[in-house]
Design an enzyme around this catalytic site. Structure first.
Site, PDB file in Angstrom:
ATOM      1  N   LYS A  47      58.662   8.460  51.808  1.00  0.00           N
ATOM      2  CA  LYS A  47      57.250   9.174  51.749  1.00  0.00           C
ATOM      3  C   LYS A  47      57.082  10.491  50.866  1.00  0.00           C
ATOM      4  CE  LYS A  47      58.822  11.953  55.728  1.00  0.00           C
ATOM      5  NZ  LYS A  47      58.842  11.898  57.213  1.00  0.00           N
ATOM      6  N   ARG A 146      54.427  14.387  68.989  1.00  0.00           N
ATOM      7  CA  ARG A 146      53.595  14.305  67.595  1.00  0.00           C
ATOM      8  C   ARG A 146      52.952  12.958  67.469  1.00  0.00           C
ATOM      9  NH1 ARG A 146      56.625  15.128  61.855  1.00  0.00           N
ATOM     10  NH2 ARG A 146      57.486  12.715  62.563  1.00  0.00           N
ATOM     11  N   TYR A 267      51.885  40.805  37.194  1.00  0.00           N
ATOM     12  CA  TYR A 267      50.581  40.956  37.831  1.00  0.00           C
ATOM     13  C   TYR A 267      50.807  41.967  39.080  1.00  0.00           C
ATOM     14  CZ  TYR A 267      48.091  37.017  36.100  1.00  0.00           C
ATOM     15  OH  TYR A 267      47.341  35.893  35.365  1.00  0.00           O
ATOM     16  N   MET A 315      51.030  31.591  37.851  1.00  0.00           N
ATOM     17  CA  MET A 315      50.855  30.233  37.903  1.00  0.00           C
ATOM     18  C   MET A 315      51.889  29.396  36.810  1.00  0.00           C
ATOM     19  SD  MET A 315      47.365  28.053  37.143  1.00  0.00           S
ATOM     20  CE  MET A 315      46.292  29.260  38.238  1.00  0.00           C
TER      21      MET A 315
HETATM   22  C1  LIG Z   1      60.106  12.159  57.648  1.00  0.00           C
HETATM   23  C2  LIG Z   1      60.935  11.248  58.629  1.00  0.00           C
HETATM   24  C3  LIG Z   1      62.051  10.671  58.676  1.00  0.00           C
HETATM   25  C4  LIG Z   1      63.017  11.410  57.650  1.00  0.00           C
HETATM   26  O1  LIG Z   1      63.144  12.758  58.129  1.00  0.00           O
HETATM   27  P1  LIG Z   1      64.674  13.403  57.261  1.00  0.00           P
HETATM   28  O2  LIG Z   1      64.697  14.702  58.036  1.00  0.00           O
HETATM   29  O3  LIG Z   1      64.158  13.926  55.897  1.00  0.00           O
HETATM   30  O4  LIG Z   1      65.631  12.706  57.183  1.00  0.00           O
HETATM   31  C5  LIG Z   1      62.682   9.874  59.650  1.00  0.00           C
HETATM   32  N1  LIG Z   1      61.523   9.436  60.464  1.00  0.00           N
HETATM   33  C6  LIG Z   1      60.660   9.896  60.565  1.00  0.00           C
HETATM   34  C7  LIG Z   1      59.549   9.373  61.751  1.00  0.00           C
HETATM   35  C8  LIG Z   1      59.988  10.673  59.745  1.00  0.00           C
HETATM   36  O5  LIG Z   1      58.625  11.176  59.807  1.00  0.00           O
END
Ligand SMILES: *Cc1c(COP(=O)(O)O)cnc(C)c1O
Length: 374
Positions: A47, A146, A267, A315
């Site tokens: 992701k 969640r 800055y 920036m």
């Molecule tokens: C993001 C995620 C993972 C991976 O998590 P890591 O801590 O990066 O290994 C695994 N399962 C779910 C449901 C996630 O949202």
């Protein structure tokens, strides 16, 4: 975006720094996690563009290392990735599907994670429309609060044979809230809760562990879902082996100057030099994801020598104190190490008061990207 590959100029001369992704280290980390969990399949969590490292090269490398299960958060990511992978790869959408997105997902051949009874009903409806049972993963909430079906929703689904008959559940999953704290009592509680809920549902392979869970003995079940560990960061702060770093980050020096004691820098003139010193301006800033919380904190490395960040992060630039660095390492154009052999991603995250995930996923689009092949 400018097609950098077609240019004759070295991409680093275009201004921003360089992001180096070591696909060999990624593959080695995949194998290291597989060795920790010999009875489980190792999925790849890709992701957020594989945590900013590039979902396509990362997924292709993982596929070649034997990975067949890939997880993204959103349907848009799955639709982008699915066509780039061979047909036997499975692409799961962790957040599930928004109402109305079902047929697009079915046509794209991606697999939703069903997180609620409502999502399960909508995917079953889509299966009826398609005249076939479409594959899905089913997530139950084992205590993180969640995503996932609650216990009453699990019972409702278990007691609804018509609904169940239209679902092809190929994975039962849940997610750990505290896996990076191996002694946390929530881990075993969530494990027990997951087992209890899974036992009420039709038999399917089970997955509970993220990176943290992959390092917990006994949490592997049938599949583990690491993200961060694949990218070379140990889930437990302060530990590293057996993982190899995947990312190196560097940026060029733009300008140097010698200034007397009492000179204001950057800055707000938030820093005043305490001694006569040499300063260098480096082409990285918060627009590149170098956090503004590193203002007056943390360091970079020039020729292997520590150079503290002075004043605020701008920036597009930072100023570093290079008084103690040999002159040849600080000429304009010289690259400074932001993340590399002297300073890990975890070091930067700690100095910035955040977690490696946030640094990785916040890295900007201006870097010249280079990969080392697997
Ligand atoms: C993001 C995620 C993972 C991976 O998590 P890591 O801590 O990066 O290994 C695994 N399962 C779910 C449901 C996630 O949202």
């Amino acid at each position: 975006m400018l097609d950098r590959a077609s240019l004759t100029v070295d991409p680093v001369l275009l201004g921003a720094g360089e992001m180096l992704v070591d696909l060999g280290a990624l593959a080695a980390n995949y194998r290291a996690i597989a060795a920790l969990q010999p009875n489980a399949r190792i999925a790849g969590v890709v992701k957020a563009d594989a945590y900013g490292l590039g979902a396509r090269p990362v997924s292709a490398t993982l596929y070649n290392a034997g990975c067949r299960n890939f997880f993204v958060a959103h349907l848009v990511e799955a639709m982008d990735l699915r066509p780039t992978l061979p047909a036997d790869a499975r692409v799961f959408v962790l957040n599930g599907l928004a109402p109305g997105a079902e047929s697009a997902a079915a046509q794209a051949g991606v697999i939703p994670v069903l997180n609620s009874l409502d999502q399960a009903h909508r995917w079953a409806d889509e299966s009826r429309r398609c005249g076939m049972r479409l594959a899905s993963a089913l997530q139950v909430d084992s205590g993180m609060t969640r995503l996932g079906l609650s216990e009453p929703e699990v019972d409702a689904l278990a007691g609804d044979p018509a609904l169940r008959s239209h679902l092809d559940v190929i994975l039962l999953m849940s997610h750990l809230a505290c896996a990076d704290e191996s002694e946390h009592s929530a881990n075993l509680q969530q494990f027990a809760c997951f087992e209890t809920l899974a036992a009420r549902l039709p038999e399917a392979p089970r997955a509970l562990a993220n990176s943290g869970g992959a390092f917990l003995a006994g949490f592997g079940l049938d599949m583990v879902r690491p993200g961060l560990a694949l990218y070379g960061v140990h889930p437990v702060e302060g530990q590293s082996g057996p993982l190899r770093p995947v990312l190196a980050l560097s940026a060029p020096i733009v300008q140097t100057r010698d200034v007397p004691a009492g000179t204001g820098v950057g800055y707000g003139l938030a820093h005043t030099t305490e001694r006569a010193c040499r300063l260098a301006t480096v082409a990285i800033g918060y627009a590149d994801g170098w956090p503004r919380s590193l203002s007056g904190r943390g360091s970079v490395f020039c020729g292997g020598v520590r150079a503290p960040i002075v004043g605020r992060v701008s920036m597009d630039s930072i100023v570093i104190d290079v008084t103690d660095v040999p002159a040849e390492a600080v000429r304009p154009g010289a690259m400074v190490e932001l993340i590399g052999p002297h300073q890990s991603l975890a070091d930067v995250a700690r100095d910035a008061g955040t977690i490696p995930y946030e640094i990785l996923t916040g890295l900007g689009q201006r870097f010249a990207r280079r990969t080392l092949p697997a």
